[in-house]
Design an enzyme around this catalytic site. Structure first.
Site, PDB file in Angstrom:
ATOM      1  N   ASN A  10       2.736 -12.060  -4.263  1.00 15.14           N
ATOM      2  CA  ASN A  10       4.137 -11.905  -3.856  1.00 15.14           C
ATOM      3  C   ASN A  10       4.341 -12.733  -2.573  1.00 15.14           C
ATOM      4  OD1 ASN A  10       6.338 -10.888  -2.306  1.00 15.14           O
ATOM      5  ND2 ASN A  10       6.395  -9.045  -3.563  1.00 15.14           N
ATOM      6  N   HIS A  13       7.167 -12.757   1.896  1.00 10.69           N
ATOM      7  CA  HIS A  13       7.088 -12.845   3.362  1.00 10.69           C
ATOM      8  C   HIS A  13       6.878 -14.263   3.877  1.00 10.69           C
ATOM      9  CE1 HIS A  13       7.945  -8.731   3.592  1.00 10.69           C
ATOM     10  NE2 HIS A  13       6.881  -8.391   2.876  1.00 10.69           N
ATOM     11  N   HIS A  46      10.863 -11.033  -4.847  1.00  9.09           N
ATOM     12  CA  HIS A  46      11.795  -9.898  -4.919  1.00  9.09           C
ATOM     13  C   HIS A  46      13.139 -10.359  -4.354  1.00  9.09           C
ATOM     14  CE1 HIS A  46      12.609  -5.372  -3.804  1.00  9.09           C
ATOM     15  NE2 HIS A  46      13.574  -5.901  -4.529  1.00  9.09           N
ATOM     16  N   ARG A  48      16.204  -9.338  -3.193  1.00  8.57           N
ATOM     17  CA  ARG A  48      16.855  -8.093  -2.774  1.00  8.57           C
ATOM     18  C   ARG A  48      18.360  -8.307  -2.673  1.00  8.57           C
ATOM     19  NH1 ARG A  48      12.958  -4.293  -0.360  1.00  8.57           N
ATOM     20  NH2 ARG A  48      14.803  -3.078   0.025  1.00  8.57           N
ATOM     21  N   ARG A  52      17.326 -10.405   2.330  1.00  9.61           N
ATOM     22  CA  ARG A  52      16.669 -10.462   3.643  1.00  9.61           C
ATOM     23  C   ARG A  52      15.538 -11.485   3.690  1.00  9.61           C
ATOM     24  NH1 ARG A  52      13.629  -4.653   3.737  1.00  9.61           N
ATOM     25  NH2 ARG A  52      15.740  -3.944   3.351  1.00  9.61           N
ATOM     26  N   GLU A  73      11.054  -9.610  -9.195  1.00  5.26           N
ATOM     27  CA  GLU A  73      11.184  -8.184  -8.873  1.00  5.26           C
ATOM     28  C   GLU A  73      12.630  -7.946  -8.479  1.00  5.26           C
ATOM     29  OE1 GLU A  73       7.865  -6.987  -6.306  1.00  5.26           O
ATOM     30  OE2 GLU A  73       9.332  -5.620  -5.440  1.00  5.26           O
ATOM     31  N   THR A 104       9.799  -1.565  -0.601  1.00  4.40           N
ATOM     32  CA  THR A 104      10.083  -0.652  -1.708  1.00  4.40           C
ATOM     33  C   THR A 104       9.392   0.696  -1.479  1.00  4.40           C
ATOM     34  OG1 THR A 104       9.951  -2.628  -3.069  1.00  4.40           O
ATOM     35  CG2 THR A 104      10.126  -0.537  -4.221  1.00  4.40           C
ATOM     36  N   GLU A 154       4.091  -1.046 -13.749  1.00  8.00           N
ATOM     37  CA  GLU A 154       3.332  -1.343 -12.529  1.00  8.00           C
ATOM     38  C   GLU A 154       3.215  -0.031 -11.769  1.00  8.00           C
ATOM     39  OE1 GLU A 154       4.278  -4.879 -10.280  1.00  8.00           O
ATOM     40  OE2 GLU A 154       3.660  -3.917  -8.403  1.00  8.00           O
ATOM     41  N   HIS A 193       1.438  -2.638  -4.386  1.00 11.76           N
ATOM     42  CA  HIS A 193       2.064  -2.161  -3.160  1.00 11.76           C
ATOM     43  C   HIS A 193       1.031  -1.687  -2.145  1.00 11.76           C
ATOM     44  CE1 HIS A 193       5.064  -0.869  -0.369  1.00 11.76           C
ATOM     45  NE2 HIS A 193       5.951  -1.482  -1.112  1.00 11.76           N
TER      46      HIS A 193
HETATM   47  N1  PXP Z   1       4.786  -4.524  -6.323  1.00 12.89           N
HETATM   48  C1  PXP Z   1       6.037  -4.089  -6.073  1.00 12.89           C
HETATM   49  C2  PXP Z   1       6.796  -3.487  -7.190  1.00 12.89           C
HETATM   50  C3  PXP Z   1       6.614  -4.233  -4.798  1.00 12.89           C
HETATM   51  O1  PXP Z   1       7.857  -3.773  -4.566  1.00 12.89           O
HETATM   52  C4  PXP Z   1       5.879  -4.875  -3.786  1.00 12.89           C
HETATM   53  C5  PXP Z   1       6.505  -5.101  -2.458  1.00 12.89           C
HETATM   54  O2  PXP Z   1       7.517  -6.047  -2.575  1.00 12.89           O
HETATM   55  C6  PXP Z   1       4.582  -5.316  -4.089  1.00 12.89           C
HETATM   56  C7  PXP Z   1       4.041  -5.103  -5.365  1.00 12.89           C
HETATM   57  C8  PXP Z   1       3.734  -5.988  -3.085  1.00 12.89           C
HETATM   58  O3  PXP Z   1       3.503  -5.096  -2.049  1.00 12.89           O
HETATM   59  P1  PXP Z   1       2.759  -5.593  -0.732  1.00 12.89           P
HETATM   60  O4  PXP Z   1       3.640  -6.647  -0.121  1.00 12.89           O
HETATM   61  O5  PXP Z   1       2.648  -4.367   0.082  1.00 12.89           O
HETATM   62  O6  PXP Z   1       1.439  -6.166  -1.172  1.00 12.89           O
END
Ligand code: PXP
Length: 242
Positions: A10, A13, A46, A48, A52, A73, A104, A154, A193
């Protein structure tokens, strides 16, 4: 032979860093290419509602690159659904979203909203997307995921990752049971997550996992060692999964 556990990275960031200064860099697409070259199996963005971090243009550029399998996402809201239908990503993961949250929180309540989620699953599946539902590892949510014809769940690992001591043991047991139930119900099991290099080892006790989606810890680690190395380190940690 058992298939290796896959890593989805992901890159939200990377976009967070760019948005912090309104610059054109760092570019999530460039980051996605580095992750793929380092051995990731897919890239998650993601989009959003408050935009952001990831912006619409990111979704179109990454989604339009045939070398990058995109897992989009998103919340189950009309504006974002319309974008998903236009981008047509390989995978869509439906998540709950609250504007004030830092990230999330908790899984999606499928059991309580079968009709509305089922309709979105169908619309997205009609574009060829593999639809995944981000859920708590609970029997009711797993049964509801089957009922709305989603092929993938997931499992939310955030509670496990934050818990300590006995609470963590309990949460791990809940994930193990959830994965067993989901697999027995014919669902592909992903998880994600809060996963990092410290908490991943025990998490690998969860059976039947296909893909782990990991973002914040990889991007954070990349600041210190570079993105390619950060992805490879995580792949090294996953490699022992049996
Ligand atoms: N999976 C989902 C469904 C999420 O919402 C997130 C956070 O955006 C992640 C995985 C990845 O989480 P993390 O950034 O904490 O690794």
């Amino acid at each position: 032979m058992k298939r290796p556990l896959k890593l989805g990275v992901n890159v939200d960031h990377v976009a967070t860093l760019r948005q912090a200064r309104g610059t054109a860099y760092p570019d999530p697409r460039e980051a996605s290419s580095i992750c793929m070259a380092a051995g990731a199996s897919s890239i998650t963005l993601h989009l959003r509602e408050d935009r952001r971090h990831v912006q619409d243009a990111d979704v179109f550029t990454v989604g339009g690159d045939p070398r990058i399998p995109l897992n989009l996402e998103m919340a189950n809201v009309p504006e974002i659904i319309e974008i998903a239908l236009r981008v047509s990503p390989e995978e869509v993961c439906l998540v709950p979203e609250r504007r004030e949250e830092l990230t999330t929180e908790g899984g999606l309540d499928i059991a309580g909203r079968r009709e509305v989620i089922g309709e979105t699953v169908q619309r997205l599946a009609d574009t060829g997307a593999r639809v995944s539902l981000f859920i708590e590892p609970d029997e009711a949510q797993i049964a509801a995921s089957v009922a709305v014809a989603a092929p993938v769940v997931e499992l939310h690992t955030g509670t496990y990752c934050e818990a300590v001591g006995g609470a963590r043991e309990l949460e791990l047991a809940r994930l193990i049971r959830g994965a067993e139930l989901a697999h027995a119900a014919g669902l592909q099991v992903n998880a994600g997550h809060g996963i990092n290099l410290e908490n991943i080892e025990d998490l690998l006790q969860v059976p039947h996992m296909d893909t782990l989606n990991i973002g914040h810890s990889i991007v954070s680690r990349a600041v210190m060692v570079g993105l390619e190395t950060a992805v490879k380190e995580m792949l090294g940690a996953l490699a022992v999964y049996a």
